[in-house]
Write a protein that holds these residues in place. Structure first.
Motif, PDB file in Angstrom:
ATOM      1  N   LEU A 108     -40.298  25.875  46.092  1.00 26.73           N
ATOM      2  CA  LEU A 108     -38.863  25.869  46.370  1.00 26.73           C
ATOM      3  C   LEU A 108     -38.152  24.741  45.634  1.00 26.73           C
ATOM      4  N   ASP A 109     -38.837  23.620  45.448  1.00 31.26           N
ATOM      5  CA  ASP A 109     -38.227  22.505  44.725  1.00 31.26           C
ATOM      6  C   ASP A 109     -37.964  22.835  43.255  1.00 31.26           C
ATOM      7  N   LEU A 110     -38.573  23.898  42.738  1.00 30.89           N
ATOM      8  CA  LEU A 110     -38.340  24.323  41.354  1.00 30.89           C
ATOM      9  C   LEU A 110     -37.081  25.157  41.205  1.00 30.89           C
ATOM     10  N   THR A 111     -36.518  25.607  42.318  1.00 33.64           N
ATOM     11  CA  THR A 111     -35.433  26.578  42.268  1.00 33.64           C
ATOM     12  C   THR A 111     -34.066  25.927  42.433  1.00 33.64           C
ATOM     13  N   PRO A 112     -33.000  26.627  42.008  1.00 34.11           N
ATOM     14  CA  PRO A 112     -31.645  26.067  42.136  1.00 34.11           C
ATOM     15  C   PRO A 112     -31.262  25.762  43.585  1.00 34.11           C
ATOM     16  N   GLY A 113     -31.683  26.620  44.527  1.00 36.75           N
ATOM     17  CA  GLY A 113     -31.320  26.412  45.929  1.00 36.75           C
ATOM     18  C   GLY A 113     -32.190  25.405  46.644  1.00 36.75           C
ATOM     19  N   GLY A 114     -33.332  25.058  46.041  1.00 42.11           N
ATOM     20  CA  GLY A 114     -34.224  24.087  46.663  1.00 42.11           C
ATOM     21  C   GLY A 114     -34.709  24.528  48.033  1.00 42.11           C
ATOM     22  N   ARG A 115     -34.913  23.570  48.908  1.00 36.73           N
ATOM     23  CA  ARG A 115     -35.428  23.834  50.251  1.00 36.73           C
ATOM     24  C   ARG A 115     -34.351  24.319  51.207  1.00 36.73           C
ATOM     25  N   GLY A 116     -33.092  24.146  50.808  1.00 42.58           N
ATOM     26  CA  GLY A 116     -32.019  24.438  51.740  1.00 42.58           C
ATOM     27  C   GLY A 116     -31.864  23.275  52.712  1.00 42.58           C
ATOM     28  N   THR A 117     -30.923  23.393  53.610  1.00 41.62           N
ATOM     29  CA  THR A 117     -30.652  22.303  54.556  1.00 41.62           C
ATOM     30  C   THR A 117     -31.095  22.620  55.970  1.00 41.62           C
TER      31      THR A 117
END
Length: 244
Positions: free
Chosen positions: A227-236
Motif C-alpha cells: 500500500l505504501d507504493l500506491t498513490p492512496g497509501g494506507r489511508g487514514t
C-alpha cells in the motif's frame, strides 16, 4: 605523524566507499514511455531517497544483529496441538533462533484480531522458507484446537500454534491490561547451550509521529509495504477485516 594501525588500515581498505545516492539514481533510473520531464526529475529524486532508505535499513539490521543477549527467559510453558506440555526451548526444534508471535485470540474473543490475522496470513506461505533458517511459533491464550480451527478456515497450513499455560508470559510482557484487552507481541529468542535468552521484541508502539498509525521500522507485513507504493497509501482509517 602517527601511522594508522594495520587493523584500521585493513578495515578501511576492505570497505568500499559508497557512491553518491543521487549519482546512482541518475545512472540507473529507468524512464518509461510517456514520462514528462517533471515526472522523471521527481522520480529520480525519489530513487535517491530509496537508495538512502535501503542503506539505512541495512545499517539498522546490522545494529540489531549486534545486540548483546537480553535476559534469560523465564520458564514459560505451553501446550502443543497434541496437548503436550512443552517449554520455550522445545519450540526451537533444530534451530538456535526462534521467532514467536502472540496473537490476540484469547478465549474471551469470538473471533481473532483482524490485524493479527492479516500478519499471520502473510507468514503462512513463506514458512517453508523461514524454516530453513529459524523456528517460528504462534502463541495464543485459546486452546490450540480453537486456533487451528480458525487457521484451517483461513487456509493456513504451515504455522505452528501453541496455547499459553498460566499467565506468566502475558504478565512478563504486559500483554493484557486491567480490562482484559490483549496486545500482540513479536519476539525473537536465541538458544545458547541449554539456556534461552530474549534477543529482540517490537517496541515501536507509542513512538509514532503525529498522524501516523501503528508503524514498524522496518515494516514487516507486506500488506502495508504494498500500500505504501500506491498513490492512496494506507489511508487514514482503513484496517484489515476478517471478512469483506
Amino acid at each position: 605523524m602517527a601511522q594508522p594501525s594495520t587493523a584500521s588500515s585493513q578495515a578501511s581498505s576492505s570497505t568500499p566507499a559508497l557512491k553518491d545516492a543521487k549519482s546512482l539514481a541518475k545512472a540507473n533510473a529507468k524512464p518509461y514511455p510517456g514520462d514528462s520531464p517533471e515526472y522523471r526529475a521527481a522520480r529520480e529524486a525519489l530513487l535517491a531517497e530509496e537508495v538512502e532508505l535501503r542503506r539505512h535499513l541495512w545499517r539498522v539490521a546490522e545494529q540489531r544483529r549486534a545486540l548483546p543477549l537480553g535476559g534469560e527467559a523465564e520458564p514459560y510453558r505451553f501446550l502443543d496441538e497434541n496437548g503436550k506440555d512443552v517449554g520455550l526451548a522445545d519450540l526451537f526444534g533444530r534451530h538456535d533462533t526462534l521467532v514467536t508471535y502472540f496473537w490476540m485470540y484469547g478465549p474471551q474473543r469470538e473471533r481473532p484480531c483482524p490485524m493479527c490475522t492479516s500478519f499471520l496470513g502473510s507468514l503462512d506461505i513463506p514458512m517453508r522458507d523461514l524454516d530453513q533458517r529459524v523456528a517460528v511459533a504462534v502463541l495464543g491464550r485459546s486452546p490450540v484446537s480453537r486456533q487451528l480451527a480458525f487457521a484451517r478456515e483461513r487456509g493456513w497450513r504451515n504455522l505452528r500454534f501453541f496455547q499459553l499455560v498460566g499467565d506468566q508470559f502475558t504478565t512478563t510482557f504486559k500483554l493484557i491490561d486491567d480490562k482484559g484487552f490483549e496486545y500482540p507481541a513479536l519476539t525473537v529468542w536465541v538458544r545458547r547451550g541449554d539456556k534461552v535468552f530474549h534477543f529482540w521484541s517490537a517496541e515501536s508502539g507509542g513512538t509514532e509521529d503525529p498522524g501516523q498509525d501503528a508503524h514498524g521500522a522496518p515494516e514487516i507485513a507486506p500488506l502495508w509495504n504494498v500500500l505504501d507504493l500506491t498513490p492512496g497509501g494506507r489511508g487514514t482509517s482503513w484496517y484489515p477485516k476478517l471478512d469483506y
